[in-house]
Design a protein around this motif. Sequence first.
Motif, PDB file in Angstrom:
ATOM      1  N   SER A 189      -8.867   6.018  -0.389  1.00 50.94           N
ATOM      2  CA  SER A 189      -9.182   4.644   0.021  1.00 50.94           C
ATOM      3  C   SER A 189      -9.064   4.447   1.524  1.00 50.94           C
ATOM      4  CB  SER A 189      -8.257   3.650  -0.701  1.00 50.94           C
ATOM      5  OG  SER A 189      -8.427   3.730  -2.092  1.00 50.94           O
ATOM      6  N   ALA A 190      -8.160   5.162   2.159  1.00 50.32           N
ATOM      7  CA  ALA A 190      -7.987   5.036   3.607  1.00 50.32           C
ATOM      8  C   ALA A 190      -9.092   5.809   4.329  1.00 50.32           C
ATOM      9  CB  ALA A 190      -6.626   5.560   4.017  1.00 50.32           C
ATOM     10  N   VAL A 191      -9.693   5.184   5.334  1.00 46.54           N
ATOM     11  CA  VAL A 191     -10.801   5.783   6.082  1.00 46.54           C
ATOM     12  C   VAL A 191     -10.382   5.935   7.543  1.00 46.54           C
ATOM     13  CG1 VAL A 191     -13.191   5.531   6.827  1.00 46.54           C
ATOM     14  CG2 VAL A 191     -12.492   4.746   4.546  1.00 46.54           C
ATOM     15  N   ILE A 192     -10.527   7.134   8.100  1.00 51.39           N
ATOM     16  CA  ILE A 192     -10.186   7.401   9.498  1.00 51.39           C
ATOM     17  C   ILE A 192     -11.473   7.556  10.301  1.00 51.39           C
ATOM     18  CG2 ILE A 192      -9.076   9.033  11.070  1.00 51.39           C
ATOM     19  CD1 ILE A 192      -7.056   9.626   8.909  1.00 51.39           C
ATOM     20  N   SER A 193     -11.556   6.814  11.422  1.00 51.15           N
ATOM     21  CA  SER A 193     -12.757   6.840  12.266  1.00 51.15           C
ATOM     22  C   SER A 193     -12.345   6.938  13.733  1.00 51.15           C
ATOM     23  CB  SER A 193     -13.600   5.588  12.032  1.00 51.15           C
ATOM     24  OG  SER A 193     -12.860   4.419  12.311  1.00 51.15           O
ATOM     25  N   ASP A 194     -13.312   7.255  14.589  1.00 50.44           N
ATOM     26  CA  ASP A 194     -13.045   7.392  16.026  1.00 50.44           C
ATOM     27  C   ASP A 194     -13.047   6.052  16.742  1.00 50.44           C
ATOM     28  OD1 ASP A 194     -12.860  10.163  15.824  1.00 50.44           O
ATOM     29  OD2 ASP A 194     -15.017  10.425  16.043  1.00 50.44           O
ATOM     30  N   GLU A 195     -13.660   5.045  16.153  1.00 49.12           N
ATOM     31  CA  GLU A 195     -13.759   3.743  16.792  1.00 49.12           C
ATOM     32  C   GLU A 195     -13.066   2.674  15.950  1.00 49.12           C
ATOM     33  OE1 GLU A 195     -17.833   2.888  17.452  1.00 49.12           O
ATOM     34  OE2 GLU A 195     -18.151   4.549  18.837  1.00 49.12           O
ATOM     35  N   LEU A 196     -12.634   1.617  16.640  1.00 50.58           N
ATOM     36  CA  LEU A 196     -11.978   0.515  15.965  1.00 50.58           C
ATOM     37  C   LEU A 196     -12.958  -0.173  15.031  1.00 50.58           C
ATOM     38  CD1 LEU A 196      -9.437  -1.306  15.727  1.00 50.58           C
ATOM     39  CD2 LEU A 196     -10.448  -2.730  17.524  1.00 50.58           C
ATOM     40  N   PRO A 197     -12.652  -0.250  13.735  1.00 50.37           N
ATOM     41  CA  PRO A 197     -13.580  -0.887  12.794  1.00 50.37           C
ATOM     42  C   PRO A 197     -13.825  -2.349  13.158  1.00 50.37           C
ATOM     43  CG  PRO A 197     -11.862   0.337  11.638  1.00 50.37           C
ATOM     44  CD  PRO A 197     -11.456   0.280  13.076  1.00 50.37           C
ATOM     45  N   VAL A 198     -15.063  -2.757  13.014  1.00 52.38           N
ATOM     46  CA  VAL A 198     -15.413  -4.150  13.291  1.00 52.38           C
ATOM     47  C   VAL A 198     -15.006  -5.029  12.119  1.00 52.38           C
ATOM     48  CG1 VAL A 198     -17.288  -5.761  13.823  1.00 52.38           C
ATOM     49  CG2 VAL A 198     -17.354  -3.423  14.715  1.00 52.38           C
ATOM     50  N   LYS A 199     -14.270  -6.084  12.423  1.00 46.43           N
ATOM     51  CA  LYS A 199     -13.793  -6.967  11.370  1.00 46.43           C
ATOM     52  C   LYS A 199     -14.948  -7.834  10.876  1.00 46.43           C
ATOM     53  CE  LYS A 199     -10.042 -10.142  10.277  1.00 46.43           C
ATOM     54  NZ  LYS A 199      -8.851 -10.865  10.792  1.00 46.43           N
ATOM     55  N   LYS A 226       0.845  -1.193   0.000  1.00 45.44           N
ATOM     56  CA  LYS A 226       0.000   0.000   0.000  1.00 45.44           C
ATOM     57  C   LYS A 226       0.880   1.242   0.000  1.00 45.44           C
ATOM     58  CE  LYS A 226      -3.876  -2.302   0.330  1.00 45.44           C
ATOM     59  NZ  LYS A 226      -3.243  -3.605   0.058  1.00 45.44           N
ATOM     60  N   PRO A 227       0.434   2.300  -0.694  1.00 45.97           N
ATOM     61  CA  PRO A 227       1.287   3.491  -0.866  1.00 45.97           C
ATOM     62  C   PRO A 227       1.194   4.493   0.283  1.00 45.97           C
ATOM     63  CG  PRO A 227      -0.719   3.777  -2.105  1.00 45.97           C
ATOM     64  CD  PRO A 227      -0.817   2.431  -1.444  1.00 45.97           C
ATOM     65  N   ASP A 242      -4.374  -4.230  13.707  1.00 39.60           N
ATOM     66  CA  ASP A 242      -5.080  -5.328  13.053  1.00 39.60           C
ATOM     67  C   ASP A 242      -4.680  -5.309  11.575  1.00 39.60           C
ATOM     68  OD1 ASP A 242      -6.685  -7.462  12.566  1.00 39.60           O
ATOM     69  OD2 ASP A 242      -8.538  -6.560  13.296  1.00 39.60           O
ATOM     70  N   GLU A 243      -5.106  -6.288  10.817  1.00 46.41           N
ATOM     71  CA  GLU A 243      -4.767  -6.325   9.399  1.00 46.41           C
ATOM     72  C   GLU A 243      -5.360  -5.122   8.676  1.00 46.41           C
ATOM     73  OE1 GLU A 243      -4.775  -9.476   5.656  1.00 46.41           O
ATOM     74  OE2 GLU A 243      -6.237  -9.709   7.279  1.00 46.41           O
ATOM     75  N   TYR A 244      -4.477  -4.290   8.122  1.00 47.64           N
ATOM     76  CA  TYR A 244      -4.859  -3.075   7.406  1.00 47.64           C
ATOM     77  C   TYR A 244      -5.592  -2.068   8.295  1.00 47.64           C
ATOM     78  CZ  TYR A 244      -3.708  -5.806   3.242  1.00 47.64           C
ATOM     79  OH  TYR A 244      -3.061  -6.567   2.294  1.00 47.64           O
ATOM     80  N   VAL A 245      -5.392  -2.153   9.609  1.00 49.14           N
ATOM     81  CA  VAL A 245      -5.983  -1.186  10.537  1.00 49.14           C
ATOM     82  C   VAL A 245      -4.873  -0.639  11.433  1.00 49.14           C
ATOM     83  CG1 VAL A 245      -7.648  -0.788  12.393  1.00 49.14           C
ATOM     84  CG2 VAL A 245      -8.213  -2.361  10.530  1.00 49.14           C
ATOM     85  N   TYR A 277      -7.861  -3.528  -1.587  1.00 51.05           N
ATOM     86  CA  TYR A 277      -7.497  -3.100  -2.935  1.00 51.05           C
ATOM     87  C   TYR A 277      -7.282  -1.590  -2.920  1.00 51.05           C
ATOM     88  CZ  TYR A 277     -12.327  -1.432  -3.274  1.00 51.05           C
ATOM     89  OH  TYR A 277     -13.505  -0.769  -3.065  1.00 51.05           O
ATOM     90  N   TYR A 278      -6.530  -1.108  -3.902  1.00 50.26           N
ATOM     91  CA  TYR A 278      -6.219   0.317  -3.960  1.00 50.26           C
ATOM     92  C   TYR A 278      -6.387   0.813  -5.378  1.00 50.26           C
ATOM     93  CZ  TYR A 278      -3.640   4.704  -3.726  1.00 50.26           C
ATOM     94  OH  TYR A 278      -3.306   6.031  -3.809  1.00 50.26           O
ATOM     95  N   ASN A 279      -7.032   1.974  -5.521  1.00 47.42           N
ATOM     96  CA  ASN A 279      -7.220   2.600  -6.822  1.00 47.42           C
ATOM     97  C   ASN A 279      -6.773   4.052  -6.733  1.00 47.42           C
ATOM     98  OD1 ASN A 279      -7.964   3.506  -9.335  1.00 47.42           O
ATOM     99  ND2 ASN A 279     -10.155   3.167  -9.076  1.00 47.42           N
ATOM    100  N   ARG A 280      -5.676   4.339  -7.412  1.00 44.60           N
ATOM    101  CA  ARG A 280      -5.103   5.683  -7.359  1.00 44.60           C
ATOM    102  C   ARG A 280      -6.067   6.733  -7.892  1.00 44.60           C
ATOM    103  NH1 ARG A 280       0.429   7.479 -10.605  1.00 44.60           N
ATOM    104  NH2 ARG A 280       0.298   9.707 -10.161  1.00 44.60           N
ATOM    105  N   TYR A 281      -6.884   6.349  -8.877  1.00 47.92           N
ATOM    106  CA  TYR A 281      -7.732   7.323  -9.557  1.00 47.92           C
ATOM    107  C   TYR A 281      -9.157   7.358  -9.014  1.00 47.92           C
ATOM    108  CZ  TYR A 281      -3.803   6.959 -12.745  1.00 47.92           C
ATOM    109  OH  TYR A 281      -2.541   6.937 -13.270  1.00 47.92           O
ATOM    110  N   ALA A 282      -9.392   6.745  -7.855  1.00 45.39           N
ATOM    111  CA  ALA A 282     -10.722   6.783  -7.253  1.00 45.39           C
ATOM    112  C   ALA A 282     -11.068   8.219  -6.843  1.00 45.39           C
ATOM    113  CB  ALA A 282     -10.776   5.862  -6.039  1.00 45.39           C
TER     114      ALA A 282
END
Length: 466
Positions: free
Chosen positions: A453-463, A390-391, A424-427, A444-449
Amino acid sequence: MEKSRISKFFTVTDLIICSVWLLLLAHEDINSGLMNPVVLLFPALRIWATFLMQRQSKLMIAPLVMLSLMGMVVFLDRAPGYLLFIEPWLKLLRSGSALFGVELVANADYQDFIIELCEYSLPISLICYAWLVVIPCGVFVYRLCKRQLQPSSLNIWKAIGLCIYIFVVAFVDAVLLSETYKTTLAVAVLALMLILIPVIFYRGNIKGIFNRGEIAYLLTFAMFGIGYVCGIGLELKSAITVCVLPAAFFGLMNWYVRRETTYKDILLIVGASVVFWCAQYTTNMVRVLLLFTSLAMMAIPVIRFAIDTKKSWASAGLYVVVALIMPVFCLGYNPYSVLEASRAWHFDKYGYSQNGLLCVRSGNVGGLRDRYGVILPLEYDRIELLDSSKPYCKVRKNRMWQIYDIERHELVTDECFEEVVLCDEYVYRLKSQNGDKYMSIKWYYNRYADEQSAVISDELPVKKEE
C-alpha cells in the motif's frame, strides 16, 4: 460400564468443542469491538443441552427448541453460517498453525481462500447444524421412546418462561452494549441477570441446579475466561493468572474426584508457574532449562494424583492443562517460540493490533513479536511506529533507517535513509545523500493486497483537491 464410559467420552468431547467455540466467538466479537450475547447463546444453549442430555432430563427440550428456532437463521443467508460456524474455526486453524510456525495459507492467497470457502458455507452450516440441533434432538426422541427421561423440577410453563427470560436477557444485553459500547458494563449486567435465575425460577434454592461435574466444568470455564481476559493484552497483570490459575485448576480437579489437596502440591505448582513466568525474560538454553524445570515440577503433584486416583488418562489430561495449556493461555503468547530473544516491553502503539505486541531483545538489538512468533526481525537498535492507524515502523540499523510493514512482515523498500520525517498527511520525507524520496500511504490498508500500500516516489505527491 462400557456404555457409561462412551457416554462420558462424548459428553466431554461435546463440552470441549462448545467451550472452544464459545471462546472463539467471544474473541472475534471483542476484536471487532462488539460482543453480541445473542450470538454467544448458540454455544451456551448447546452446553446446557449437553448437561441435560447427560442427566437424561426432560428439560432438555427447552434449549433444543430455542436452538432449533435460532438455528434457522443459518439457512436465510450465507453470512450467519459463515460468522457462526466457519470464521471461528478458521481463526483457530490460523492460530494453531501459527503457534507451530506453519503457514497453511499464504497471505497473498488468503482472500481467494476465503471467497472459495464462502461458496461452501451452506453445506458446512448444514453439517454443523446437524451436530448443534439434529443429533441432540435424535437422542431426546430416542430416550423419550425408551422412557429413559427423568422429570424436571420445572413444569412446562416455568420451562417456557425460563427460555423466554434467557433470550430476553441476551437481547437486552446486546442492545445495552450497542448503545453504550461498554463491554464491562454489559458483562456485569448479564452476570447479574443470570444470577437471578435461581431466585425467579427455583425459589432461591440453588441446591440441585448443577451436579458436581457441571460445577467443575463451569468453574474451569470461568478460569479460562479470566485467563483470557488477563492474557489477551500481553500485559504484566497476566502474572497473577499464570501463577494462580494452574494451582486453582489442580485444586478443583482434586475436589471433583474427592481427593485431598495438599499444601506441598499447591506449592510445587505455584513454584513451577513462577519459573514459567520468569523464563520469558531469558534466552536460548537458559529459557529451555527454566521451561523444562517448570514442566518437571508440575509433573510431581500430577504423578501423586495419578497414583492416588488410579486415573491414568485423566491424569495425563490434567498435566497437559496445568503444565502447558493454561500457563500459555494465561500468558497470552507462546514462550516456547523465539527462544533467541527475551521479553522487553508491551508494544501497544499500533491501534489495529487490539491486543498489542511485544518488543523483544537479543543483546543490543530488538524486534517485535506477536502471540506466535517474530513479526519484525531481531536486527534493529530502534523501532518507532510512524502512525497509530498504520502498520509502518521506521527501524534503525547501523545508524540508517528503513520502513517495515509489521502486518505483511516485509520491508517497504531495501533502501536505507538518514531520517524519516512527516511532511504531510500520510506522506513522509525519506532523507538520503543520494536524494530525498517520499513515501505516501493510502488512507485505507489491506494486508492481503497483491501490492504494498505504501508508494515511494522521487517527488512530493500532489495532494488531491476535495
